[in-house]
Design a protein around this motif. Structure first.
Motif, PDB file in Angstrom:
ATOM      1  N   ASN A   1       0.867  -1.179   0.000  1.00 10.11           N
ATOM      2  CA  ASN A   1       0.000   0.000   0.000  1.00 10.11           C
ATOM      3  C   ASN A   1       0.906   1.231   0.000  1.00 10.11           C
ATOM      4  O   ASN A   1       1.551   1.532   1.008  1.00 10.11           O
ATOM      5  CB  ASN A   1      -0.886  -0.009   1.256  1.00 10.11           C
ATOM      6  CG  ASN A   1      -1.727   1.259   1.364  1.00 10.11           C
ATOM      7  OD1 ASN A   1      -1.685   2.126   0.480  1.00 10.11           O
ATOM      8  ND2 ASN A   1      -2.493   1.365   2.425  1.00 10.11           N
ATOM      9  N   PRO A   2       0.975   1.962  -1.113  1.00 16.09           N
ATOM     10  CA  PRO A   2       1.909   3.096  -1.160  1.00 16.09           C
ATOM     11  C   PRO A   2       1.437   4.278  -0.326  1.00 16.09           C
ATOM     12  O   PRO A   2       2.182   5.227  -0.117  1.00 16.09           O
ATOM     13  CB  PRO A   2       1.948   3.465  -2.650  1.00 16.09           C
ATOM     14  CG  PRO A   2       0.658   2.958  -3.212  1.00 16.09           C
ATOM     15  CD  PRO A   2       0.231   1.794  -2.374  1.00 16.09           C
ATOM     16  N   TYR A   3       0.189   4.227   0.163  1.00 16.81           N
ATOM     17  CA  TYR A   3      -0.357   5.373   0.906  1.00 16.81           C
ATOM     18  C   TYR A   3      -0.535   5.118   2.395  1.00 16.81           C
ATOM     19  O   TYR A   3      -1.029   5.977   3.109  1.00 16.81           O
ATOM     20  CB  TYR A   3      -1.705   5.798   0.293  1.00 16.81           C
ATOM     21  CG  TYR A   3      -1.573   6.177  -1.165  1.00 16.81           C
ATOM     22  CD1 TYR A   3      -0.808   7.280  -1.542  1.00 16.81           C
ATOM     23  CD2 TYR A   3      -2.177   5.419  -2.163  1.00 16.81           C
ATOM     24  CE1 TYR A   3      -0.647   7.611  -2.874  1.00 16.81           C
ATOM     25  CE2 TYR A   3      -2.022   5.752  -3.504  1.00 16.81           C
ATOM     26  CZ  TYR A   3      -1.258   6.844  -3.850  1.00 16.81           C
ATOM     27  OH  TYR A   3      -1.096   7.166  -5.163  1.00 16.81           O
ATOM     28  N   GLY A   4      -0.140   3.954   2.888  1.00 18.12           N
ATOM     29  CA  GLY A   4      -0.312   3.652   4.321  1.00 18.12           C
ATOM     30  C   GLY A   4       0.669   4.461   5.166  1.00 18.12           C
ATOM     31  O   GLY A   4       1.744   4.863   4.692  1.00 18.12           O
ATOM     32  N   GLY A   5       0.320   4.718   6.413  1.00 16.98           N
ATOM     33  CA  GLY A   5       1.213   5.370   7.384  1.00 16.98           C
ATOM     34  C   GLY A   5       1.809   6.657   6.864  1.00 16.98           C
ATOM     35  O   GLY A   5       1.098   7.578   6.488  1.00 16.98           O
TER      36      GLY A   5
ATOM     37  N   ASN B   1      -9.036  -1.683  -1.362  1.00 24.26           N
ATOM     38  CA  ASN B   1      -9.646  -2.998  -1.649  1.00 24.26           C
ATOM     39  C   ASN B   1      -9.096  -3.701  -2.902  1.00 24.26           C
ATOM     40  O   ASN B   1      -9.615  -4.741  -3.295  1.00 24.26           O
ATOM     41  CB  ASN B   1     -11.181  -2.914  -1.727  1.00 24.26           C
ATOM     42  CG  ASN B   1     -11.754  -2.613  -0.366  1.00 24.26           C
ATOM     43  OD1 ASN B   1     -11.220  -3.064   0.640  1.00 24.26           O
ATOM     44  ND2 ASN B   1     -12.819  -1.830  -0.327  1.00 24.26           N
TER      45      ASN B   1
ATOM     46  N   GLY C   1      -0.420  -0.999   6.911  1.00 19.51           N
ATOM     47  CA  GLY C   1      -0.877  -1.005   8.301  1.00 19.51           C
ATOM     48  C   GLY C   1      -1.909  -2.076   8.576  1.00 19.51           C
ATOM     49  O   GLY C   1      -2.072  -3.029   7.792  1.00 19.51           O
ATOM     50  N   ASP C   2      -2.630  -1.891   9.679  1.00 24.78           N
ATOM     51  CA  ASP C   2      -3.658  -2.860  10.069  1.00 24.78           C
ATOM     52  C   ASP C   2      -4.775  -2.926   9.031  1.00 24.78           C
ATOM     53  O   ASP C   2      -5.377  -3.983   8.816  1.00 24.78           O
ATOM     54  CB  ASP C   2      -4.249  -2.477  11.431  1.00 24.78           C
ATOM     55  CG  ASP C   2      -3.226  -2.614  12.550  1.00 24.78           C
ATOM     56  OD1 ASP C   2      -2.248  -3.353  12.359  1.00 24.78           O
ATOM     57  OD2 ASP C   2      -3.408  -1.980  13.600  1.00 24.78           O
TER      58      ASP C   2
ATOM     59  N   SER D   1      -0.076   3.103  10.388  1.00 29.03           N
ATOM     60  CA  SER D   1      -0.196   4.120  11.436  1.00 29.03           C
ATOM     61  C   SER D   1      -0.190   3.523  12.836  1.00 29.03           C
ATOM     62  O   SER D   1       0.349   4.117  13.753  1.00 29.03           O
ATOM     63  CB  SER D   1      -1.494   4.907  11.240  1.00 29.03           C
ATOM     64  OG  SER D   1      -1.484   5.532   9.988  1.00 29.03           O
TER      65      SER D   1
ATOM     66  N   ARG E   1      -7.025  12.079   7.558  1.00 24.63           N
ATOM     67  CA  ARG E   1      -6.060  11.123   7.037  1.00 24.63           C
ATOM     68  C   ARG E   1      -4.760  11.789   6.568  1.00 24.63           C
ATOM     69  O   ARG E   1      -3.667  11.244   6.711  1.00 24.63           O
ATOM     70  CB  ARG E   1      -6.687  10.335   5.879  1.00 24.63           C
ATOM     71  CG  ARG E   1      -6.471   8.889   6.047  1.00 24.63           C
ATOM     72  CD  ARG E   1      -7.197   7.987   5.175  1.00 24.63           C
ATOM     73  NE  ARG E   1      -7.520   6.778   5.915  1.00 24.63           N
ATOM     74  CZ  ARG E   1      -6.634   5.879   6.317  1.00 24.63           C
ATOM     75  NH1 ARG E   1      -5.363   6.032   6.037  1.00 24.63           N
ATOM     76  NH2 ARG E   1      -6.991   4.828   6.996  1.00 24.63           N
TER      77      ARG E   1
ATOM     78  N   TYR F   1      -4.636  10.056  14.888  1.00 20.73           N
ATOM     79  CA  TYR F   1      -5.254   9.328  15.987  1.00 20.73           C
ATOM     80  C   TYR F   1      -5.083  10.068  17.319  1.00 20.73           C
ATOM     81  O   TYR F   1      -5.959  10.034  18.171  1.00 20.73           O
ATOM     82  CB  TYR F   1      -4.658   7.919  16.103  1.00 20.73           C
ATOM     83  CG  TYR F   1      -5.074   6.993  14.975  1.00 20.73           C
ATOM     84  CD1 TYR F   1      -6.412   6.877  14.604  1.00 20.73           C
ATOM     85  CD2 TYR F   1      -4.142   6.227  14.294  1.00 20.73           C
ATOM     86  CE1 TYR F   1      -6.800   6.020  13.588  1.00 20.73           C
ATOM     87  CE2 TYR F   1      -4.527   5.362  13.270  1.00 20.73           C
ATOM     88  CZ  TYR F   1      -5.851   5.270  12.927  1.00 20.73           C
ATOM     89  OH  TYR F   1      -6.242   4.421  11.926  1.00 20.73           O
TER      90      TYR F   1
ATOM     91  N   GLU G   1     -11.673  -0.107  10.664  1.00 12.06           N
ATOM     92  CA  GLU G   1     -12.725   0.199   9.676  1.00 12.06           C
ATOM     93  C   GLU G   1     -14.011   0.488  10.425  1.00 12.06           C
ATOM     94  O   GLU G   1     -14.301  -0.166  11.428  1.00 12.06           O
ATOM     95  CB  GLU G   1     -12.972  -1.012   8.755  1.00 12.06           C
ATOM     96  CG  GLU G   1     -11.861  -1.317   7.793  1.00 12.06           C
ATOM     97  CD  GLU G   1     -11.668  -0.243   6.737  1.00 12.06           C
ATOM     98  OE1 GLU G   1     -12.678   0.266   6.198  1.00 12.06           O
ATOM     99  OE2 GLU G   1     -10.501   0.101   6.469  1.00 12.06           O
TER     100      GLU G   1
HETATM  101  N1  LIG Z   1      -3.537   2.273  -3.430  1.00  8.34           N
HETATM  102  C1  LIG Z   1      -4.376   2.642  -2.472  1.00  8.34           C
HETATM  103  N2  LIG Z   1      -4.987   3.835  -2.505  1.00  8.34           N
HETATM  104  C2  LIG Z   1      -5.805   4.248  -1.516  1.00  8.34           C
HETATM  105  N3  LIG Z   1      -6.096   3.506  -0.428  1.00  8.34           N
HETATM  106  C3  LIG Z   1      -5.513   2.302  -0.335  1.00  8.34           C
HETATM  107  C4  LIG Z   1      -4.632   1.808  -1.341  1.00  8.34           C
HETATM  108  N4  LIG Z   1      -4.200   0.585  -0.975  1.00  8.34           N
HETATM  109  C5  LIG Z   1      -4.810   0.309   0.210  1.00  8.34           C
HETATM  110  N5  LIG Z   1      -5.600   1.323   0.589  1.00  8.34           N
HETATM  111  C6  LIG Z   1      -6.418   1.458   1.817  1.00  8.34           C
HETATM  112  O1  LIG Z   1      -5.752   2.329   2.717  1.00  8.34           O
HETATM  113  C7  LIG Z   1      -6.249   2.116   4.031  1.00  8.34           C
HETATM  114  C8  LIG Z   1      -5.192   2.343   5.067  1.00  8.34           C
HETATM  115  O2  LIG Z   1      -4.158   1.476   4.849  1.00  8.34           O
HETATM  116  P1  LIG Z   1      -3.106   1.022   5.927  1.00  8.34           P
HETATM  117  O3  LIG Z   1      -2.017   0.347   5.142  1.00  8.34           O
HETATM  118  O4  LIG Z   1      -3.726   0.250   6.982  1.00  8.34           O
HETATM  119  O5  LIG Z   1      -2.518   2.382   6.505  1.00  8.34           O
HETATM  120  P2  LIG Z   1      -2.796   3.147   7.876  1.00  8.34           P
HETATM  121  O6  LIG Z   1      -2.190   2.314   8.937  1.00  8.34           O
HETATM  122  O7  LIG Z   1      -2.068   4.441   7.717  1.00  8.34           O
HETATM  123  O8  LIG Z   1      -4.264   3.311   8.051  1.00  8.34           O
HETATM  124  C9  LIG Z   1      -6.751   0.700   4.041  1.00  8.34           C
HETATM  125  O9  LIG Z   1      -8.101   0.703   4.428  1.00  8.34           O
HETATM  126  C10 LIG Z   1      -6.606   0.204   2.607  1.00  8.34           C
HETATM  127  O10 LIG Z   1      -7.786  -0.441   2.188  1.00  8.34           O
END
Ligand SMILES: Nc1ncnc2c1ncn2[C@@H]1O[C@H](COP(=O)(O)OP(=O)(O)O)[C@@H](O)[C@H]1O
Ligand SMILES: CCCCCCCCCCCCC/C=C/[C@@H](O)[C@H](COP(=O)(O)O)NC(=O)CCCCCCCCCCCCCCC
Ligand SMILES: [Ca+2]
Length: 480
Positions: free
Chosen positions: A78-82, A114, A137-138, A181, A245, A252, A442
């Motif tokens: 996931n390039p956008y996590g954390g 998803n 992340g989670d 995160s 976000r 958090y 979620e």
């Molecule tokens: N390419 C993407 N673009 C946008 N959202 C995404 C992508 N890939 C995964 N996600 C969603 O991003 C959300 C947060 O991801 P996560 O890796 O848990 O990071 P964090 O810990 O920062 O919340 C998840 O619900 C996931 O479904």
């Protein structure tokens, strides 16, 4: 010393040829502080080429005997996590370890939320792989787990909507490279949120079974949860944080302070089936650690009696005003709370710890929250109750209004009368408000839920938190 990698063997000609030396480097795992693992290597020199070859061949043969180590992995990033560093973390810290360990990978960088879940659920050719790995992340872990669990049920012909059916355990192990995160699932199963450590647990082929809760609303399945199912405080923190976000993990903390100050409470009824047998209690000091005897006992019990019938069990019913209702299927330890929401919860015992925090003063609630960060017992308050359960239900007060009407007054007059009371309550402002359920990060679309724990439904590339060695190298560091 744990051998982890294919031996790297160089026959040195060229620059070093005049030394007539051969050497082989053996890479191994070294334990550092705070449950971190690092990759080290030792180089064996030998003047005889044939002897060196023999060493290499023998070590390779020994490694080949370790059949629990993965050879092919499917990785989702996931390039956008954390802090949005998932891709860099994978490329710089994880991929080199996989390649040294001769683990081949197919890597998918997700393009939308998803993406990983849908790909795993329908498209991925899972026969090719020994495991799946998520970098995130989670939320990302939860996506992958949903894909894998749903696919396993579909292929086994099990109906996820039915709470009566026994779910089929997943065959593939899941690895988590923390880049999110909260990273609670990684932290609570490994003891750190360090990507290199997680990569090493994957290549040595660790295996940790884990409980999964299925969450239902009446006859329909909603979601699975492995860590926190929280109504009230943690539901409100999550709902507020989703709008922030862009702040990254700090969202958090900001939402936490805001939610704390708002001090909302919620009315409703919690019913549960207590865990039986030798499952311990949430207030004992039997923390779940590597090779946990309580979790091992659960596995052997399952072999004896698959899917025990719980028809004869008695439900405990608790009605009240709550600041928080939390179900922790594992400790939920994370960097914010190193011992977690329920420090003695077990990863794989088939139960969840149900924590009820009743309405109390702000000061008391703060005291309870602060105890998540120190050594004091967060359950040692008159307004906190905790139960180890295998199944529970929650109905918010405003929905009880409707169900009471249906139950007690079948006639139209009664229904009209009680509906009017509910409306009046809303108008005078004393009508209890509603929160949302935070299900592993979620928000659930329903507030009245039924929850069932499925013992050891999935397996992770982890081994649980290892006991701290008595003597630690004070100079050993985790970060590289
Ligand atoms: N390419 C993407 N673009 C946008 N959202 C995404 C992508 N890939 C995964 N996600 C969603 O991003 C959300 C947060 O991801 P996560 O890796 O848990 O990071 P964090 O810990 O920062 O919340 C998840 O619900 C996931 O479904
Ligand atoms: C006063 C300090 C109180 C600190 C209390 C910390 C308790 C933390 C328990 C965290 C349990 C985490 C369970 C896991 C949840 C995750 O699945 C889920 C998703 O994670 P992802 O974004 O990585 O995908 N994360 C969450 O839902 C986030 C929960 C985090 C809650 C932080 C709450 C901070 C509270 C601060 C209160 C401060 C009061 C100060 C008053 C002056
Ligand atoms: Ca459990």
């Amino acid at each position: 010393m744990i051998l982890i990698m294919q031996v790297t063997f160089y026959l040195v000609f060229g620059i070093m040829w005049h030394f007539h030396l051969c050497f082989s480097a053996v890479f191994y795992v070294e334990r550092m502080r705070q449950h971190c693992w690092r990759c080290s290597n030792v180089t064996f020199h030998c003047s005889e080429h044939s002897m060196c070859l023999l060493w290499v061949q023998t070590i390779r043969e020994q490694l080949a005997l370790l059949t629990n180590r993965p050879k092919n992995l499917l990785v989702y990033i996931n390039p956008y996590g954390g802090k949005q560093r998932g891709k860099q973390i994978y490329d710089h810290k994880v991929a080199p370890i996989f390649s040294r360990a001769s683990v081949s990978t197919d890597v998918i960088v997700t393009e939308r939320a998803n993406h990983a879940r849908d790909h795993l659920k329908t498209e991925a050719d899972l026969k090719k792989y020994d495991g799946v790995v998520c970098v995130g992340g989670d939320g990302m872990f939860s996506e992958m787990m949903h894909g894998l669990v749903s696919r396993t049920q579909r292929e086994a012909g099990v109906d996820e909507n039915s709470m009566e059916e026994t779910l089929m355990p997943c065959g593939l192990r899941i690895g988590i490279i923390p880049a999110g995160s909260t990273d609670c699932i990684c932290y609570a199963t490994v003891g750190s949120n360090d990507p290199v450590t997680s990569a090493l647990h994957i290549v040595v082929g660790d295996s940790q079974p884990m409980d999964v809760c299925s969450v239902h609303n009446e006859d329909s399945f909603l979601r699975y949860s492995v860590s926190l199912l929280g109504y009230g405080f943690y539901g409100d923190v999550l709902t507020d944080s989703e709008r922030k976000r862009w702040m990254g993990p700090a969202r958090y903390d900001i939402s936490g302070v805001k939610t704390f100050l708002s001090h909302r409470y919620y009315e409703g009824t919690v019913s549960f089936l207590p865990a039986e047998g030798d499952s311990g209690t949430p207030r004992d000091k039997m923390q779940c650690r590597s090779g946990c005897s309580i979790c091992l006992q659960t596995s052997s019990d399952q072999l004896v009696s698959k899917n025990e019938d719980s028809c004869g069990d008695t439900w405990t019913v608790i009605r009240g005003k709550f600041l928080a209702i939390n179900a922790a299927s594992m400790s939920c330890a994370c960097p914010r709370s190193p011992k977690g929401l329920s420090p003695s919860a077990h990863l794989a015992d088939g139960t969840t710890d149900l924590i009820l925090v009743r309405k109390c003063s702000r000061l008391n609630f703060l005291c309870h929250l602060l105890r998540h960060t120190n050594k004091e017992d967060q359950f040692d308050h008159s307004f906190v109750e905790v139960y180890r359960v295998k199944q529970f239900r929650f109905t918010p007060r405003y929905q009880e209004c409707d169900s009471e009407v249906d139950l007690r007054e079948s006639g139209a007059t009664g229904k009209r009368f009680l509906s009017q009371i509910c409306r009046e309550h809303r108008a005078c402002g004393c009508m209890p408000s509603q929160s949302n359920w935070n299900c592993d990060g979620e928000i659930l679309p329903h507030t009245a839920i039924q929850v069932l724990v499925h013992s050891q439904l999935i397996k992770l590339f982890a081994r649980g938190i290892e006991e701290q060695p008595v003597f630690e190298d004070p100079y050993a560091q985790c970060a590289i």
